[in-house]
Design a protein around this motif. Structure first.
Motif, mmCIF file in Angstrom:
data_model
loop_
_atom_site.group_PDB
_atom_site.id
_atom_site.type_symbol
_atom_site.label_atom_id
_atom_site.label_comp_id
_atom_site.label_asym_id
_atom_site.label_seq_id
_atom_site.Cartn_x
_atom_site.Cartn_y
_atom_site.Cartn_z
ATOM 1 N N ALA A 121 0.830 -1.203 0.000
ATOM 2 C CA ALA A 121 0.000 0.000 0.000
ATOM 3 C C ALA A 121 0.864 1.252 0.000
ATOM 4 O O ALA A 121 0.540 2.251 -0.665
ATOM 5 N N GLN A 122 1.965 1.216 0.749
ATOM 6 C CA GLN A 122 2.881 2.360 0.770
ATOM 7 C C GLN A 122 3.371 2.685 -0.640
ATOM 8 O O GLN A 122 3.366 3.835 -1.072
ATOM 9 N N LYS A 123 3.772 1.635 -1.387
ATOM 10 C CA LYS A 123 4.269 1.846 -2.751
ATOM 11 C C LYS A 123 3.179 2.448 -3.644
ATOM 12 O O LYS A 123 3.449 3.339 -4.466
ATOM 13 N N SER A 124 1.946 1.976 -3.468
ATOM 14 C CA SER A 124 0.856 2.486 -4.305
ATOM 15 C C SER A 124 0.540 3.944 -3.979
ATOM 16 O O SER A 124 0.300 4.761 -4.874
ATOM 17 N N TYR A 125 0.539 4.283 -2.685
ATOM 18 C CA TYR A 125 0.318 5.687 -2.322
ATOM 19 C C TYR A 125 1.427 6.580 -2.869
ATOM 20 O O TYR A 125 1.169 7.709 -3.318
ATOM 21 N N GLY A 157 0.369 8.581 5.163
ATOM 22 C CA GLY A 157 0.731 8.788 6.569
ATOM 23 C C GLY A 157 0.195 7.687 7.461
ATOM 24 O O GLY A 157 0.902 7.166 8.336
ATOM 25 N N VAL A 158 -1.056 7.276 7.251
ATOM 26 C CA VAL A 158 -1.666 6.214 8.054
ATOM 27 C C VAL A 158 -0.928 4.894 7.839
ATOM 28 O O VAL A 158 -0.656 4.144 8.796
ATOM 29 N N VAL A 159 -0.590 4.592 6.589
ATOM 30 C CA VAL A 159 0.139 3.352 6.294
ATOM 31 C C VAL A 159 1.515 3.370 6.962
ATOM 32 O O VAL A 159 1.964 2.364 7.534
ATOM 33 N N LEU A 160 2.191 4.492 6.907
ATOM 34 C CA LEU A 160 3.513 4.600 7.533
ATOM 35 C C LEU A 160 3.415 4.428 9.051
ATOM 36 O O LEU A 160 4.341 3.890 9.680
ATOM 37 N N LEU A 161 2.304 4.875 9.637
ATOM 38 C CA LEU A 161 2.093 4.619 11.063
ATOM 39 C C LEU A 161 2.009 3.119 11.321
ATOM 40 O O LEU A 161 2.583 2.609 12.293
ATOM 41 N N GLN A 162 1.283 2.419 10.446
ATOM 42 C CA GLN A 162 1.174 0.971 10.601
ATOM 43 C C GLN A 162 2.536 0.302 10.463
ATOM 44 O O GLN A 162 2.814 -0.710 11.116
ATOM 45 N N LEU A 163 3.381 0.862 9.638
ATOM 46 C CA LEU A 163 4.720 0.315 9.423
ATOM 47 C C LEU A 163 5.738 0.874 10.425
ATOM 48 O O LEU A 163 6.926 0.586 10.332
ATOM 49 N N ARG A 164 5.251 1.682 11.381
ATOM 50 C CA ARG A 164 6.065 2.241 12.467
ATOM 51 C C ARG A 164 7.199 3.130 11.956
ATOM 52 O O ARG A 164 8.268 3.228 12.584
ATOM 53 N N GLN A 165 6.910 3.791 10.821
ATOM 54 C CA GLN A 165 7.871 4.778 10.313
ATOM 55 C C GLN A 165 7.323 6.154 10.700
ATOM 56 O O GLN A 165 6.755 6.884 9.897
ATOM 57 N N TYR A 166 7.516 6.463 12.003
ATOM 58 C CA TYR A 166 6.785 7.576 12.606
ATOM 59 C C TYR A 166 7.206 8.944 12.057
ATOM 60 O O TYR A 166 6.351 9.817 11.849
ATOM 61 N N ASP A 167 8.466 9.146 11.834
ATOM 62 C CA ASP A 167 8.913 10.454 11.327
ATOM 63 C C ASP A 167 8.352 10.719 9.935
ATOM 64 O O ASP A 167 7.841 11.812 9.641
ATOM 65 N N LYS A 168 8.446 9.681 9.079
ATOM 66 C CA LYS A 168 7.906 9.833 7.707
ATOM 67 C C LYS A 168 6.387 9.993 7.749
ATOM 68 O O LYS A 168 5.812 10.755 6.967
ATOM 69 N N ALA A 169 5.763 9.283 8.668
ATOM 70 C CA ALA A 169 4.315 9.389 8.800
ATOM 71 C C ALA A 169 3.915 10.807 9.170
ATOM 72 O O ALA A 169 2.964 11.377 8.603
ATOM 73 N N GLN A 170 4.642 11.379 10.117
ATOM 74 C CA GLN A 170 4.331 12.741 10.547
ATOM 75 C C GLN A 170 4.486 13.729 9.396
ATOM 76 O O GLN A 170 3.643 14.615 9.191
ATOM 77 N N GLN A 171 5.538 13.567 8.612
ATOM 78 C CA GLN A 171 5.755 14.459 7.461
ATOM 79 C C GLN A 171 4.611 14.342 6.444
ATOM 80 O O GLN A 171 4.117 15.342 5.921
ATOM 81 N N SER A 172 4.184 13.099 6.164
ATOM 82 C CA SER A 172 3.093 12.891 5.201
ATOM 83 C C SER A 172 1.794 13.497 5.692
ATOM 84 O O SER A 172 1.052 14.144 4.927
ATOM 85 N N LEU A 173 1.495 13.302 6.970
ATOM 86 C CA LEU A 173 0.249 13.834 7.531
ATOM 87 C C LEU A 173 0.259 15.361 7.532
ATOM 88 O O LEU A 173 -0.760 16.008 7.246
ATOM 89 N N GLN A 174 1.398 15.947 7.835
ATOM 90 C CA GLN A 174 1.504 17.406 7.807
ATOM 91 C C GLN A 174 1.355 17.942 6.372
ATOM 92 O O GLN A 174 0.755 19.002 6.161
ATOM 93 N N SER A 175 1.879 17.166 5.396
ATOM 94 C CA SER A 175 1.707 17.560 3.986
ATOM 95 C C SER A 175 0.233 17.555 3.611
ATOM 96 O O SER A 175 -0.256 18.453 2.907
ATOM 97 N N ALA A 176 -0.494 16.545 4.085
ATOM 98 C CA ALA A 176 -1.925 16.450 3.805
ATOM 99 C C ALA A 176 -2.664 17.666 4.363
ATOM 100 O O ALA A 176 -3.504 18.266 3.684
ATOM 101 N N ILE A 177 -2.361 18.031 5.596
ATOM 102 C CA ILE A 177 -3.055 19.156 6.242
ATOM 103 C C ILE A 177 -2.673 20.487 5.593
ATOM 104 O O ILE A 177 -3.504 21.393 5.472
ATOM 105 N N SER A 178 -1.416 20.592 5.148
ATOM 106 C CA SER A 178 -1.023 21.837 4.467
ATOM 107 C C SER A 178 -1.785 22.003 3.151
ATOM 108 O O SER A 178 -2.087 23.120 2.728
#
Length: 552
Positions: A480-484, A502-523
């Motif tokens: 799913a990460q690759k597809s996103y 961001g949600v997928v990266l949370l599941q994969l415990r890649q927290y820093d990358k997840a935070q960056q993706s989620l912040q990109s979404a909100i921006s």
């Protein structure tokens, strides 16, 4: 051999040398001959110049007529020259003088027919052509096929074109390789839908005796192109029309044909050039302006498209009710893209009023109503479109979208399936079907539809996004990460894809990358609920972890 100074042939040769030398002099060199009252001199000069220098022939013919006003041949020649210079009222008046002096003259009547036709006097033109054909005497340099051709063009009915074909066939028995007759035959065959025969006749004209009368080989190439386009053989049509335009680049109808053919070939930039050239030559052409409007829409130049369609509606009106409805349809499409939905609906309604039996305008209206969040009315409009044309894939696809907005996923799925039966290469429909299948709790089917969407269009971000959503439902997070990531590659401004990643990266415990993706979404979209919730959960979790850490 006769002495050139004394024999008849010698005297003729001497006269020709004199006349040609006089023609070569500058204007001041001939001024002294203005008072010459020899009608034979002015008559010969009129006839000689008529073929090579028609503009200069006019004053010579006028002088000859002054000295010999009862000569019908002079009046006929003068009228023919005026016709060639597009002086139509003057030509008719001069030809009248010829007819008064020689009533039985088919050439003069045929020329009058041509002049009246150019002035828009159809009935008078037809009468003159028919009289010329009925008399059938004294054609001079004018072929009878010219009168028959003009008559058929003015009446513009299949049965008259069939009569003309028989007429041309009779003429060809006398001169089988006459280019003029063959090209008129080609045109008539195309008018009655015998396109293969038309192509053959045009090719015979091009290989014929080179007698084109007042036409040029451009007419053969143009008609050949029209026949090929009618057979949907678009590449040879383009090639033929190119040849026609090289020979005669001033023909607006040929540029229009070329534009339409290029548009059908999905070459909108080239089509725009051709339509623009047609409009330069014929600024008031409703058809050319409509073609320009359509390709401007295809090129996403929506403001210019609206302007072109408005000009088309206000122009010469030489088009069908279907064309008028299309002009309103294209305006509606452009206004929808610009977010001017009420204006778009008004334009669609005008189109429906012009042509209520046309499915496409009902379909356009349905889309506008859907955007206006009036799904019940949109559904009624799209159903009317399907009633009129049940075979249109895009209309079924639009019905699927409307059923989905009405929270009827089963019906939406049925509509998407109908669309894909008719166009299995529509990536957007496969992607939308994938979303509905996910809603219905069938992630495997959703994944398969997303795969079909990607196969149809690997650059469609929506397809990759729905592919990722199906993989998440199947708990295949790494895939799913690759597809996103692919979805974001093709559509970097899609906040939903950033949130999903961001949600997928949370599941994969890649927290820093997840935070960056989620912040990109909100921006990109401050109201993106999934990103807000996931980011809050991540922040809360990080605080908890920080509190659990031993103090130094």
């Amino acid at each position: 051999m006769e002495n050139w100074k004394t024999g008849k042939s010698g005297r003729l040769q001497a006269t020709l040398v004199l006349l040609l030398s006089l023609c070569a002099y500058p204007v001041w060199g001939r001024d002294r001959l203005e008072n010459l009252k020899d009608p034979n001199y002015w008559t010969q000069l009129c006839l000689l110049l008529a073929k090579s220098k028609p503009v200069e022939a006019l004053p010579a013919c006028e002088r000859a007529i002054e000295l010999r006003p009862g000569d019908p041949k002079l009046w006929a020649q003068y009228g023919a020259l005026q016709l060639g210079q597009k002086q139509y009222p003057e030509a008719i008046a001069s030809l009248d003088q010829a007819i008064k002096r020689q009533p039985k003259n088919s050439q003069v009547l045929a020329d009058q027919c041509l002049a009246w036709a150019q002035l828009g006097e159809a009935e008078t033109a037809i009468a003159a052509c028919e009289k010329a054909l009925k008399l059938n005497v004294n054609w001079g340099g004018r072929s009878p096929v010219v009168a028959q051709h003009r008559r058929s063009l003015i009446i513009n009915q299949p049965e008259v074109y069939q009569e003309s074909i028989k007429f041309y066939d009779q003429s060809l028995k006398q001169e089988p390789k006459d280019s003029l007759t063959l090209v008129y035959r080609c045109e008539a065959l195309a008018k009655v839908g015998e396109f293969r025969a038309a192509i053959d006749s045009c090719e015979q004209a091009l290989n014929g005796n080179g007698n084109w009368g007042g036409e040029t080989p451009a007419l053969a190439w143009s008609n050949r192109g029209f026949a090929y386009r009618s057979l949907n053989e678009l590449e040879p049509a383009v090639q033929s029309l190119d040849q026609a335009l090289q020979l005669n680049p001033t023909q607006a109808p040929t540029w229009f044909q070329q534009g339409t053919t290029l548009r059908q070939l999905k070459r909108p930039n080239e089509a725009l050039i051709a339509y623009t050239r047609a409009i330069e030559l014929q600024p008031n052409s409703s058809q050319a302006l409509l073609g320009q409007c359509i390709v401007l829409n295809q090129l996403q130049q929506f403001d210019s498209a609206i302007a072109a369609c408005k000009k088309a509606i206000a122009a010469d009106g030489d088009w069908t009710p279907a064309d008028i409805a299309q002009a309103w349809n294209q305006q509606s499409l452009a206004l929808t893209k610009l977010g001017k939905l009420e204006e778009a609906l008004a334009a669609a309604d005008r189109g429906v009023g012009m042509r209520p039996d046309w499915a496409e305008i009902w379909n356009t209206r349905a889309v506008v109503l859907w955007y206006l969040k009036r799904p019940d009315e949109a559904l009624a409009s799209v159903q009317q479109a399907l009633k009129l044309n049940p075979g249109d894939a895009q209309t079924w696809a639009n019905q699927g979208r409307i059923w989905r907005s009405l929270d009827q996923p089963d019906k939406a799925l049925t509509a998407y399936a109908e669309a894909l039966k008719r166009n299995p290469q529509d990536a957007v429909v496969w992607a939308n079907q994938s979303a509905v299948q996910w809603l219905l709790g069938d992630p495997n089917a959703a994944l398969e539809s997303a795969n079909r969407a990607i196969a149809a269009n690997p650059k469609l971000g929506l397809a990759w996004q729905n592919h990722a959503i199906a993989l998440v439902a199947l708990k295949q997070y790494a895939e799913a990460q690759k597809s996103y990531e692919q979805a974001i590659l093709w559509d970097k401004t899609n906040a939903d894809s950033w949130a999903g990643l961001g949600v997928v990266l949370l599941q994969l415990r890649q927290y820093d990358k997840a935070q960056q993706s989620l912040q990109s979404a909100i921006s990109l979209n401050p109201n993106q609920a999934i990103a807000q919730q996931a980011l809050k959960s991540l922040t809360d979790w990080q605080k908890q972890q920080s509190q659990k850490s031993p103090k130094p």
